[in-house]
Design a protein around this motif. Sequence first.
Motif, short mmCIF file in Angstrom:
data_model
loop_
_atom_site.label_atom_id
_atom_site.label_comp_id
_atom_site.label_asym_id
_atom_site.label_seq_id
_atom_site.Cartn_x
_atom_site.Cartn_y
_atom_site.Cartn_z
N LEU A 79 6.16 36.07 -54.42
CA LEU A 79 5.78 36.24 -53.01
C LEU A 79 4.79 37.37 -52.85
N ARG A 80 5.10 38.51 -53.39
CA ARG A 80 4.21 39.67 -53.25
C ARG A 80 2.83 39.37 -53.83
N ASN A 81 2.79 38.79 -55.03
CA ASN A 81 1.50 38.47 -55.65
C ASN A 81 0.76 37.39 -54.89
N ALA A 139 -3.76 35.82 -51.66
CA ALA A 139 -4.33 35.15 -50.48
C ALA A 139 -5.25 36.10 -49.72
N HIS A 140 -4.85 37.37 -49.64
CA HIS A 140 -5.69 38.35 -48.95
C HIS A 140 -7.01 38.57 -49.71
N LEU A 141 -6.94 38.69 -51.02
CA LEU A 141 -8.16 38.88 -51.80
C LEU A 141 -9.08 37.66 -51.69
N LEU A 142 -8.51 36.47 -51.69
CA LEU A 142 -9.31 35.26 -51.54
C LEU A 142 -9.96 35.21 -50.15
N ALA A 143 -9.21 35.67 -49.14
CA ALA A 143 -9.78 35.69 -47.79
C ALA A 143 -10.96 36.66 -47.71
N GLU A 144 -10.82 37.82 -48.38
CA GLU A 144 -11.93 38.77 -48.40
C GLU A 144 -13.12 38.18 -49.15
N ALA A 145 -12.84 37.50 -50.25
CA ALA A 145 -13.92 36.87 -51.02
C ALA A 145 -14.57 35.76 -50.22
N ASN A 146 -13.79 35.08 -49.41
CA ASN A 146 -14.35 34.02 -48.57
C ASN A 146 -15.31 34.59 -47.54
N ALA A 183 1.77 38.60 -42.39
CA ALA A 183 0.48 38.75 -43.07
C ALA A 183 -0.18 37.39 -43.28
N ALA A 184 0.65 36.39 -43.61
CA ALA A 184 0.11 35.04 -43.78
C ALA A 184 -0.49 34.53 -42.48
N GLU A 185 0.17 34.84 -41.36
CA GLU A 185 -0.36 34.43 -40.06
C GLU A 185 -1.70 35.12 -39.77
N TYR A 186 -1.77 36.41 -40.08
CA TYR A 186 -3.02 37.14 -39.87
C TYR A 186 -4.15 36.57 -40.72
N LEU A 187 -3.82 36.22 -41.96
CA LEU A 187 -4.84 35.65 -42.84
C LEU A 187 -5.30 34.29 -42.33
N SER A 188 -4.38 33.52 -41.79
CA SER A 188 -4.75 32.20 -41.24
C SER A 188 -5.72 32.34 -40.07
N SER A 189 -5.53 33.44 -39.30
CA SER A 189 -6.42 33.65 -38.14
C SER A 189 -7.65 34.48 -38.49
N GLY A 220 -18.52 34.97 -49.06
CA GLY A 220 -19.12 33.74 -49.53
C GLY A 220 -18.85 33.44 -50.99
N ILE A 221 -17.90 34.13 -51.59
CA ILE A 221 -17.60 33.92 -53.00
C ILE A 221 -16.63 32.76 -53.19
N THR A 222 -15.67 32.62 -52.28
CA THR A 222 -14.71 31.52 -52.35
C THR A 222 -14.85 30.66 -51.10
N THR A 223 -14.03 29.61 -51.05
CA THR A 223 -14.08 28.69 -49.91
C THR A 223 -12.82 28.82 -49.07
N GLY A 224 -12.89 28.29 -47.88
CA GLY A 224 -11.73 28.29 -47.00
C GLY A 224 -10.59 27.47 -47.56
N ASP A 225 -10.91 26.42 -48.35
CA ASP A 225 -9.87 25.59 -48.94
C ASP A 225 -9.02 26.40 -49.92
N GLU A 226 -9.66 27.27 -50.66
CA GLU A 226 -8.93 28.10 -51.62
C GLU A 226 -7.98 29.05 -50.90
N VAL A 227 -8.45 29.60 -49.80
CA VAL A 227 -7.59 30.48 -49.01
C VAL A 227 -6.41 29.69 -48.44
N ALA A 228 -6.67 28.49 -47.96
CA ALA A 228 -5.61 27.66 -47.39
C ALA A 228 -4.56 27.32 -48.44
N ARG A 229 -5.01 26.98 -49.66
CA ARG A 229 -4.05 26.67 -50.73
C ARG A 229 -3.21 27.89 -51.07
N ALA A 230 -3.84 29.06 -51.09
CA ALA A 230 -3.10 30.28 -51.38
C ALA A 230 -2.06 30.56 -50.31
N LEU A 231 -2.38 30.27 -49.07
CA LEU A 231 -1.43 30.49 -47.98
C LEU A 231 -0.26 29.49 -48.06
#
Length: 215
Positions: free
Chosen positions: A49-51, A56-63, A121-127, A66-77
């Motif tokens: 869970l912690r990892n 997910a947060h790092l992927l959101a920052e990368a998104n 945190a997952a909710e914040y990342l989704s928004s 422009g390094i990653t895509t929104g789909d990758e963030v969604a899968r992580a969430l």
Amino acid sequence: MAAVAIAVVSIALIATAMLFAIASGTTDTADEGEVGILSEASLSAAATLRNGIVQAHLLAEANDLGITTGDEVARALVQADAAIAELTDRIDRLVAAADDQERVEPILAQADRLVSPAAAAAEYLSSGDLEASAALIEDQIEPAYSLLVGQLAVERDAAMARIALAGEDAGRIADAARFLVVLLVPLTVLWAYRKRLRNEQIQRDLEHRLETVSY
């Protein structure tokens, strides 16, 4: 014959007590084994869970860069949500398996201190609120994770220690029962032998008296 019967009954009672002691020790060992396994499983789920939230947060920052895509963030969430459910389930099973509820209640409370901010945190990342997510990870998730891991490790190690103690107790009881059997059998045989000798002597005395009277 009565002495033999007494010996047989006594040995049977001791054997029954020995079997009960060993069975009781086996049951205790199995119960503590389950607690140890669930503690270790909860440790794994907490780390996942912690990892997962951090990833997910790092992927959101990368998104955002422009390094990653929104789909990758969604899968992580999605994976983070699954990790929340898995940790909750394992902690609930651990609490149910423990024979001392007061002992594991702090673990349940600490798990909630990790799960609740992780879900937020997952909710914040989704928004897309990465700042709020980062604050939760640093201020609440990381400290809660560290404390929970410590508690679970203590519970796991304590369960292993109780398993070892239960095995030692069962062994001592079995040894004592075997000693009593070894002691009781020869004593009973000796008592039976002496009783038979007395009965034979009484019979000889009676026969002698009868012969005397007859003459």
